[in-house]
Design an enzyme around this catalytic site. Structure first.
Site, PDB file in Angstrom:
ATOM      1  N   PRO A 190       0.785  -1.201  -0.038  1.00  0.00           N
ATOM      2  CA  PRO A 190      -0.059   0.036  -0.188  1.00  0.00           C
ATOM      3  C   PRO A 190       0.943   1.315   0.240  1.00  0.00           C
ATOM      4  CG  PRO A 190      -0.141  -1.122   2.110  1.00  0.00           C
ATOM      5  CD  PRO A 190       0.488  -2.052   1.162  1.00  0.00           C
ATOM      6  N   ASN A 191       0.230   2.136  -0.615  1.00  0.00           N
ATOM      7  CA  ASN A 191       0.630   3.732  -0.869  1.00  0.00           C
ATOM      8  C   ASN A 191       2.061   3.839  -1.724  1.00  0.00           C
ATOM      9  OD1 ASN A 191      -1.129   5.003   0.730  1.00  0.00           O
ATOM     10  ND2 ASN A 191      -0.411   3.833   2.266  1.00  0.00           N
ATOM     11  N   ARG A 217       5.303  12.390  -2.800  1.00  0.00           N
ATOM     12  CA  ARG A 217       4.962  12.673  -1.518  1.00  0.00           C
ATOM     13  C   ARG A 217       5.975  12.168  -0.695  1.00  0.00           C
ATOM     14  NH1 ARG A 217       1.336  15.082  -3.401  1.00  0.00           N
ATOM     15  NH2 ARG A 217      -0.991  15.334  -2.892  1.00  0.00           N
ATOM     16  N   TYR A 260      11.183   8.817   1.675  1.00  0.00           N
ATOM     17  CA  TYR A 260      11.230   7.938   0.705  1.00  0.00           C
ATOM     18  C   TYR A 260      11.982   7.918  -0.840  1.00  0.00           C
ATOM     19  CZ  TYR A 260       7.708   5.761   3.839  1.00  0.00           C
ATOM     20  OH  TYR A 260       7.154   5.398   4.570  1.00  0.00           O
ATOM     21  N   ASN A 305       7.771  -5.617  -0.916  1.00  0.00           N
ATOM     22  CA  ASN A 305       7.890  -4.659   0.000  1.00  0.00           C
ATOM     23  C   ASN A 305       6.280  -4.513   0.485  1.00  0.00           C
ATOM     24  OD1 ASN A 305       7.736  -2.341   1.638  1.00  0.00           O
ATOM     25  ND2 ASN A 305       8.886  -1.167  -0.010  1.00  0.00           N
ATOM     26  N   ALA A 319       2.972  -0.758   4.826  1.00  0.00           N
ATOM     27  CA  ALA A 319       2.706  -0.895   6.401  1.00  0.00           C
ATOM     28  C   ALA A 319       1.942  -2.212   6.874  1.00  0.00           C
ATOM     29  CB  ALA A 319       1.436   0.183   6.453  1.00  0.00           C
ATOM     30  N   HIS A 346       3.916  -4.426   9.216  1.00  0.00           N
ATOM     31  CA  HIS A 346       3.573  -4.278  10.947  1.00  0.00           C
ATOM     32  C   HIS A 346       2.605  -4.732  11.359  1.00  0.00           C
ATOM     33  CE1 HIS A 346       7.198  -2.198   9.683  1.00  0.00           C
ATOM     34  NE2 HIS A 346       6.466  -1.028   9.111  1.00  0.00           N
ATOM     35  N   ASP A 353       0.945 -15.671   6.516  1.00  0.00           N
ATOM     36  CA  ASP A 353       0.390 -16.783   6.407  1.00  0.00           C
ATOM     37  C   ASP A 353       0.383 -17.103   4.979  1.00  0.00           C
ATOM     38  OD1 ASP A 353      -0.180 -17.073   9.044  1.00  0.00           O
ATOM     39  OD2 ASP A 353      -2.311 -16.788   8.963  1.00  0.00           O
ATOM     40  N   GLU A 385      12.236  -9.867   1.628  1.00  0.00           N
ATOM     41  CA  GLU A 385      11.398  -8.777   2.139  1.00  0.00           C
ATOM     42  C   GLU A 385      12.293  -7.393   1.751  1.00  0.00           C
ATOM     43  OE1 GLU A 385      10.347  -8.874   6.292  1.00  0.00           O
ATOM     44  OE2 GLU A 385       9.894  -6.794   6.452  1.00  0.00           O
ATOM     45  N   HIS A 412      12.612  -2.983   1.988  1.00  0.00           N
ATOM     46  CA  HIS A 412      11.950  -1.582   2.456  1.00  0.00           C
ATOM     47  C   HIS A 412      13.102  -0.607   1.923  1.00  0.00           C
ATOM     48  CE1 HIS A 412       9.102  -3.364   4.957  1.00  0.00           C
ATOM     49  NE2 HIS A 412       9.981  -4.360   5.241  1.00  0.00           N
ATOM     50  N   LEU A 413      12.449   0.500   1.656  1.00  0.00           N
ATOM     51  CA  LEU A 413      13.049   1.739   1.174  1.00  0.00           C
ATOM     52  C   LEU A 413      13.957   2.342   2.259  1.00  0.00           C
ATOM     53  CD1 LEU A 413      10.227   2.718  -0.856  1.00  0.00           C
ATOM     54  CD2 LEU A 413      12.301   2.446  -1.982  1.00  0.00           C
ATOM     55  N   ARG A 424      13.492   3.810  12.563  1.00  0.00           N
ATOM     56  CA  ARG A 424      12.433   4.829  12.559  1.00  0.00           C
ATOM     57  C   ARG A 424      11.179   4.531  13.969  1.00  0.00           C
ATOM     58  NH1 ARG A 424       9.342   4.707   6.880  1.00  0.00           N
ATOM     59  NH2 ARG A 424       8.342   6.551   8.015  1.00  0.00           N
ATOM     60  N   ARG A 434       7.346   0.309  13.764  1.00  0.00           N
ATOM     61  CA  ARG A 434       7.779  -0.107  12.598  1.00  0.00           C
ATOM     62  C   ARG A 434       9.012  -1.079  12.496  1.00  0.00           C
ATOM     63  NH1 ARG A 434       5.550   3.570   8.548  1.00  0.00           N
ATOM     64  NH2 ARG A 434       5.335   5.432   9.430  1.00  0.00           N
TER      65      ARG A 434
HETATM   66  O1  CA2 Z   1      10.344   1.817   3.859  1.00  0.00           O
HETATM   67  C1  CA2 Z   1       9.540   1.084   3.486  1.00  0.00           C
HETATM   68  O2  CA2 Z   1       9.659   0.602   2.135  1.00  0.00           O
HETATM   69  C2  CA2 Z   1       8.235   0.845   3.880  1.00  0.00           C
HETATM   70  O3  CA2 Z   1       7.792  -0.258   3.813  1.00  0.00           O
HETATM   71  C3  CA2 Z   1       7.251   1.948   3.267  1.00  0.00           C
HETATM   72  C4  CA2 Z   1       5.865   1.863   3.959  1.00  0.00           C
HETATM   73  C5  CA2 Z   1       6.015   2.016   5.358  1.00  0.00           C
HETATM   74  O4  CA2 Z   1       4.797   1.918   6.047  1.00  0.00           O
HETATM   75  C6  CA2 Z   1       6.942   0.680   6.033  1.00  0.00           C
HETATM   76  O5  CA2 Z   1       7.051   0.983   7.493  1.00  0.00           O
HETATM   77  C7  CA2 Z   1       8.285   0.943   5.421  1.00  0.00           C
HETATM   78  C8  CA2 Z   1       5.178   2.994   3.499  1.00  0.00           C
HETATM   79  C9  CA2 Z   1       4.878   3.234   2.294  1.00  0.00           C
HETATM   80  C10 CA2 Z   1       4.280   4.638   1.845  1.00  0.00           C
HETATM   81  O6  CA2 Z   1       4.945   4.845   0.699  1.00  0.00           O
HETATM   82  C11 CA2 Z   1       4.801   6.264   0.138  1.00  0.00           C
HETATM   83  C12 CA2 Z   1       5.376   6.885  -0.562  1.00  0.00           C
HETATM   84  C13 CA2 Z   1       5.281   8.294  -0.985  1.00  0.00           C
HETATM   85  C14 CA2 Z   1       4.349   9.171  -0.209  1.00  0.00           C
HETATM   86  C15 CA2 Z   1       3.788   8.591   0.849  1.00  0.00           C
HETATM   87  C16 CA2 Z   1       3.758   7.188   1.229  1.00  0.00           C
END
Ligand code: CA2
Length: 153
Positions: A14-15, A22, A27, A78, A81, A84, A91, A102, A104-105, A111, A115
């Site tokens: 997600p996101n 953003r 990120y 990836n 969210a 967590h 599963d 797995e 993560h950026l 953090r 997280r």
């Molecule tokens: O660091 C990562 O790759 C995360 O998986 C990114 C997730 C965050 O919830 C994890 O804790 C770590 C969030 C992705 C949201 O991506 C955005 C990108 C641009 C603007 C807003 C959100």
């Protein structure tokens, strides 16, 4: 021995479709399309095939993981969210038993405390976190190395 070409499923949670638009301080400036282009060229260099999907929905990610059984031999994910929170994604990965990396950026361990825990890490071969867009390329390399070193003769 003829090597069977690895088929890798890449899942963005997600996101991650918002990347580059953003919160570039956390990120980075690369968009999801930039990351996917870099994964495609790394896949070509490594002689593997990647199929890439993004979803904001937990159930869709679970369906994609279930559908990977007997189709893909590696999963690069990836979970965003859901890392967590999602016992369902964990599963599904455990059920299909496809070697999973797995990524993560951001460095999730640096953090907020919420997280620091990953439901996915215990069912993954390993986790790469904190290298920005490069985490994906490193993750793909690690996954392909793992698959090649664990291949049957
Ligand atoms: O660091 C990562 O790759 C995360 O998986 C990114 C997730 C965050 O919830 C994890 O804790 C770590 C969030 C992705 C949201 O991506 C955005 C990108 C641009 C603007 C807003 C959100």
């Amino acid at each position: 021995m003829k090597e069977i070409q690895s088929q890798i499923l890449v899942l963005h949670g997600p996101n991650l479709n918002m990347l580059g638009k953003r919160e570039p301080n956390i990120y980075g400036l690369k968009t999801l399309d930039d990351i996917n282009a870099s994964l495609n060229s790394e896949a070509e260099r490594l002689s593997v095939t990647v199929s890439i999907e993004q979803s904001n929905h937990e159930g869709i990610l679970v369906d994609l993981i279930q559908g990977a059984f007997d189709v893909f031999n590696g999963l690069l994910i990836n979970p965003g969210a859901y890392t967590h929170t999602s016992v369902a994604i964990r599963d599904a990965i455990a059920a299909v038993a496809i070697p999973t990396v797995e990524v993560h950026l951001s460095n999730i361990h640096q953090r907020e405390p919420f997280r620091h825990h990953s439901y996915i890490a215990p069912v993954a071969i390993g986790q790469i976190s904190g290298f920005g867009a490069e985490s994906y390329r490193l993750g793909l390399q690690a996954l392909v190395n793992h698959l090649r070193s664990h291949a049957y003769p």
